[in-house]
Design a protein around this motif. Structure first.
Motif, mmCIF file in Angstrom:
data_model
loop_
_atom_site.group_PDB
_atom_site.id
_atom_site.type_symbol
_atom_site.label_atom_id
_atom_site.label_comp_id
_atom_site.label_asym_id
_atom_site.label_seq_id
_atom_site.Cartn_x
_atom_site.Cartn_y
_atom_site.Cartn_z
ATOM 1 N N GLY A 274 1.511 12.875 -3.415
ATOM 2 C CA GLY A 274 0.416 12.279 -2.643
ATOM 3 C C GLY A 274 -0.155 11.053 -3.323
ATOM 4 N N LYS B 106 -0.017 11.870 -9.260
ATOM 5 C CA LYS B 106 -1.175 11.424 -8.496
ATOM 6 C C LYS B 106 -1.953 10.370 -9.266
ATOM 7 C CE LYS B 106 -2.041 15.849 -6.139
ATOM 8 N NZ LYS B 106 -3.039 16.931 -5.924
ATOM 9 N N ARG C 291 0.836 -1.195 0.000
ATOM 10 C CA ARG C 291 0.000 0.000 0.000
ATOM 11 C C ARG C 291 0.880 1.257 0.000
ATOM 12 N NH1 ARG C 291 -4.011 0.746 4.899
ATOM 13 N NH2 ARG C 291 -4.821 -1.202 4.033
ATOM 14 N N PHE C 292 0.605 2.145 -0.935
ATOM 15 C CA PHE C 292 1.167 3.495 -0.931
ATOM 16 C C PHE C 292 0.080 4.427 -0.404
ATOM 17 C CE2 PHE C 292 4.670 1.882 -3.011
ATOM 18 C CZ PHE C 292 5.540 2.829 -3.534
ATOM 19 N N GLN C 293 0.382 5.202 0.631
ATOM 20 C CA GLN C 293 -0.601 6.095 1.223
ATOM 21 C C GLN C 293 -0.079 7.530 1.216
ATOM 22 O OE1 GLN C 293 -3.754 5.106 2.310
ATOM 23 N NE2 GLN C 293 -4.101 7.326 2.359
ATOM 24 N N ASP C 294 -0.600 8.354 0.315
ATOM 25 C CA ASP C 294 -0.238 9.780 0.232
ATOM 26 C C ASP C 294 1.273 9.982 0.144
ATOM 27 O OD1 ASP C 294 -2.949 10.567 0.458
ATOM 28 O OD2 ASP C 294 -2.841 10.365 2.634
ATOM 29 N N VAL C 295 1.926 9.185 -0.683
ATOM 30 C CA VAL C 295 3.391 9.222 -0.781
ATOM 31 C C VAL C 295 3.838 10.425 -1.609
ATOM 32 C CG1 VAL C 295 5.428 8.027 -1.649
ATOM 33 C CG2 VAL C 295 3.631 6.744 -0.470
ATOM 34 N N SER D 85 -1.433 7.420 -3.926
ATOM 35 C CA SER D 85 -2.027 6.357 -3.103
ATOM 36 C C SER D 85 -2.552 5.245 -3.999
ATOM 37 C CB SER D 85 -3.178 6.903 -2.245
ATOM 38 O OG SER D 85 -2.729 7.887 -1.340
ATOM 39 N N GLN E 186 -3.222 0.523 -3.821
ATOM 40 C CA GLN E 186 -3.066 -0.727 -3.086
ATOM 41 C C GLN E 186 -2.969 -1.882 -4.072
ATOM 42 O OE1 GLN E 186 -5.211 -1.359 0.660
ATOM 43 N NE2 GLN E 186 -6.111 -3.195 -0.251
ATOM 44 N N GLY F 92 4.152 10.757 3.713
ATOM 45 C CA GLY F 92 3.322 9.606 3.372
ATOM 46 C C GLY F 92 3.939 8.323 3.873
ATOM 47 N N GLU F 93 3.346 7.207 3.493
ATOM 48 C CA GLU F 93 3.810 5.926 4.032
ATOM 49 C C GLU F 93 3.658 4.818 2.995
ATOM 50 O OE1 GLU F 93 3.416 3.647 8.278
ATOM 51 O OE2 GLU F 93 1.548 4.275 7.315
ATOM 52 N N VAL F 94 4.643 3.920 3.007
ATOM 53 C CA VAL F 94 4.589 2.687 2.220
ATOM 54 C C VAL F 94 4.498 1.535 3.199
ATOM 55 C CG1 VAL F 94 5.755 1.221 0.539
ATOM 56 C CG2 VAL F 94 5.975 3.710 0.378
#
Length: 485
Positions: free
Chosen positions: A267, A465, A256-260, A269, A271, A304-306
Motif C-alpha cells: 500500500g 509502506k 503518483r503512487f497510490q496504495d500500490v 503511496s 507523490q 493500487g495505481e501508478v
C-alpha cells in the motif's frame, strides 16, 4: 602495552611503473576498529590485497602479529590470516549456512559431515549474537545483512584476528547497518581487530576507534576518537560540497503512487513534483527493486495505481518507459550504461533515437548538441574512443546523456555507491543541473550518503509502506548517514 596485529611501515608498492601505495603507514592493534576513509579510490584495492597477501613491495616493511612477513628485500606471496567482507559475497550460494561456516574453511578435516552437529554448533553461535538464522538455510535466499553475519561468523570460527569490512553501507540497508556494527563491536571486545574501509567520515565516526584519511595511496592524517569532528575533516574535502537552492513548484505531481501493492510494497503511496529531488530511503532494502521494475514495465502491480502526469501508467517495456519520459541510472553505471564502440557524442545523443531515429543520425543535430554542451563538458565531447577517458569524464557522459534527453523523471539507484569524495561532489553537481532543467530526480537509496546535499524531500519506506516524510527544513535534525527510525 597493546598487542599489535598489523603494521605497515613506509610501504610503497609499484605495479607496471604505477605507484599504487606511497610511503603508507598503518597500525592496527588487538581489538581495535581502525577506519580507513578513502578521499578517492586510488590505492584502496592495492592496500586490501597487500594486507591479505605478501605481494612484492618496492620499499617498507609489513608486520603481522608483530612478526615481519613482508619487506622490500623479500616478498613470499604467502597469505595472511585475514578475511574480507565485501560485495559480492565469498559464500557459496548453493550450500547451507552451516556448510559455509564450518566445512568450507581451512583446517576442517572431518570426512563424515554430521549436519545436525554443525547446525547445533551454529545455533549456539547465533544465540550469542542474538541473531536467528537457520543453519540448514541455503545462502542464496539470505538477505545481504544475513550474508554478512554468516561471513563474520565464518571468519571468527576460522580463528581470523583481522577482518576487513569494505564499503558495507553500499549493500546492506540503513536499518541493518547499526545491527552489523553492533556485532563488530561485540567481537572487537573479544580481541578481534577490524579494518573498516568506507568513503564517508560520518559512517566511520559511528563505529571506529581511530580513522586514517587516505588519498592517492597515502595516509594523510590519523584521527583519534576524541578528534572525530567535521571541522578536522573538512579541509580534505572538495569545495564542491555545496547545496544550491533550486526551487520546484508544488502541483498535481508528475508521478503518483497510490496504495500500490506488489510482493514487497504494501500500500505504498507518494507523490513526486516536477523538478524536485526526492530521496526514497528503503529501510528494509526491499522496495527499490520493485519500484524500478514497475516503472520500466517488468512488473505489474497487484493493486493500487501508478499515475504519470495524472494519467494511468501502463508500460510494458523499458523502451516504452523511456518514450514516456522515465529514465534510469543504475547503481554501477560505468561501464554498463555506455557503448565502447561509439564516440562520446554518439553516446551522448544515444537516447534521442527513442524520440526519432533520424535525430540520432542527423549531423546537424549532433553539431547543435556539441555547441550547446561543449562549454559544460569540455574537449571530452570530441573523443572518438571513450575507453581512454577518466572515470570522472564517463560519469559526466552518463548524466549529461539524461540532460540531453530531458525525461520527466530520472530514477537513480544509490548514485553514491563506491564513489570517492571527488566523484561524490561531481555527482551532486550533475544532479543539481538536472533539477535546474526541471527534471524530477528520485534517488533510491538504503542510506543518506550525500543525497541530502541535493534533495528537497526524503521519504522513508519501511515494510513496504511510507513510514515518515522529511522536507528540507527538517534535514538539520540528522547528520549524513545517520539512521532514521
Amino acid at each position: 602495552m597493546r598487542e599489535e596485529i598489523l603494521r605497515l611501515e613506509n610501504v610503497t608498492r609499484v605495479v607496471d611503473d604505477v605507484v599504487l601505495l606511497d610511503k603508507l603507514n598503518l597500525h592496527i592493534f588487538c581489538g581495535e576498529i581502525m577506519g580507513v576513509v578513502c578521499l578517492n579510490g586510488y590505492g584502496q584495492e592495492s592496500l586490501i590485497e597487500l594486507i591479505g597477501q605478501n605481494l612484492p613491495i618496492l620499499y617498507g616493511r609489513i608486520y603481522f602479529h608483530e612478526e615481519l612477513v613482508n619487506n622490500y628485500a623479500h616478498s613470499s606471496n604467502t597469505l595472511n590470516k585475514v578475511y574480507v567482507i565485501e560485495d559480492p559475497t565469498k559464500l557459496v550460494k548453493d550450500l547451507s549456512v552451516a556448510d559455509n561456516v564450518f566445512v568450507l574453511r581451512r583446517g576442517f578435516r572431518n570426512y563424515v559431515i554430521k549436519s545436525h552437529v554443525l547446525n547445533r554448533q551454529l545455533k549456539m553461535l547465533m544465540d550469542e549474537l542474538g541473531i536467528q538464522i537457520d543453519g540448514k538455510t541455503q545462502v542464496e535466499v539470505l538477505s545481504p545483512f544475513e550474508k554478512c553475519v554468516v561471513e563474520l561468523l565464518k571468519a571468527v570460527t576460522m580463528g581470523v584476528k583481522l577482518i576487513v569490512v569494505r564499503d558495507i553501507s553500499n549493500f546492506i540497508s540503513t536499518a541493518d547497518l547499526p545491527k552489523f556494527q553492533r556485532l563488530i563491536r561485540m567481537y572487537a571486545a573479544q580481541g578481534v581487530s577490524f579494518l573498516y574501509v568506507c568513503n564517508h567520515h560520518e559512517e566511520a565516526f559511528k563505529i571506529c576507534d581511530r580513522i586514517s584519511l587516505m588519498e592517492n595511496g597515502k595516509i594523510l592524517r590519523v584521527l583519534e576518537r576524541a578528534n572525530f569532528r567535521r571541522e578536522l575533516i573538512k579541509p580534505y574535502y572538495d569545495n564542491a560540497f555545496h547545496r544550491e537552492e533550486i526551487p520546484y513548484k508544488e502541483g498535481n505531481g508528475v508521478l503518483r503512487f497510490q496504495d500500490v501493492v506488489t510482493n514487497n510494497m504494501d500500500g505504498l503511496s507518494f507523490q513526486i513534483e516536477k523538478g524536485e529531488c526526492v530521496i526514497l530511503l528503503d529501510i528494509n532494502h526491499t522496495v527499490a527493486d520493485d519500484i524500478v521494475r514497475v516503472m520500466n514495465g517488468e512488473m505489474d502491480v497487484i493493486s493500487g495505481e501508478v499515475r504519470l502526469e495524472e494519467k494511468p501508467y501502463r508500460i510494458k517495456s523499458s523502451r516504452e518507459a523511456l518514450r514516456a519520459g522515465i529514465a534510469f541510472i543504475g547503481q554501477y553505471p560505468i561501464p554498463g550504461m555506455l557503448f565502447e564502440d561509439m564516440s562520446y557524442i554518439e553516446n551522448l545523443c544515444f537516447l534521442l533515437s527513442e524520440k526519432s531515429k533520424r535525430i540520432w543520425f542527423d549531423r546537424r543535430v549532433l553539431k547543435s548538441v556539441i555547441r550547446e554542451y561543449e562549454p559544460l563538458i569540455g574537449p571530452d565531447i570530441h573523443a572518438k574512443n571513450i575507453t581512454e577517458l577518466s572515470l570522472s569524464s564517463l560519469y559526466n557522459l552518463v548524466y549529461y546523456r539524461v540532460h540531453v534527453y530531458h525525461p520527466k523523471i530520472l530514477f537513480c539507484v544509490q548514485p553514491f555507491a563506491d564513489a570517492d569524495m571527488p566523484l561524490r561532489s561531481q555527482i551532486i553537481l550533475l544532479l543539481q543541473q538536472l533539477k535546474k532543467k526541471g527534471i524530477a530526480v528520485v534517488i533510491l537509496a538504503t542510506s543518506f550518503s550525500d543525497s541530502l546535499m541535493v534533495a528537497d524531500r526524503m521519504l522513508q519506506v519501511e515494510n513496504g509502506k511510507l513510514s515518515q516524510e522529511f522536507d528540507r527544513a527538517q534535514f538539520h535534525h540528522f547528520s549524513q548517514d545517520a539512521t532514521v527510525i
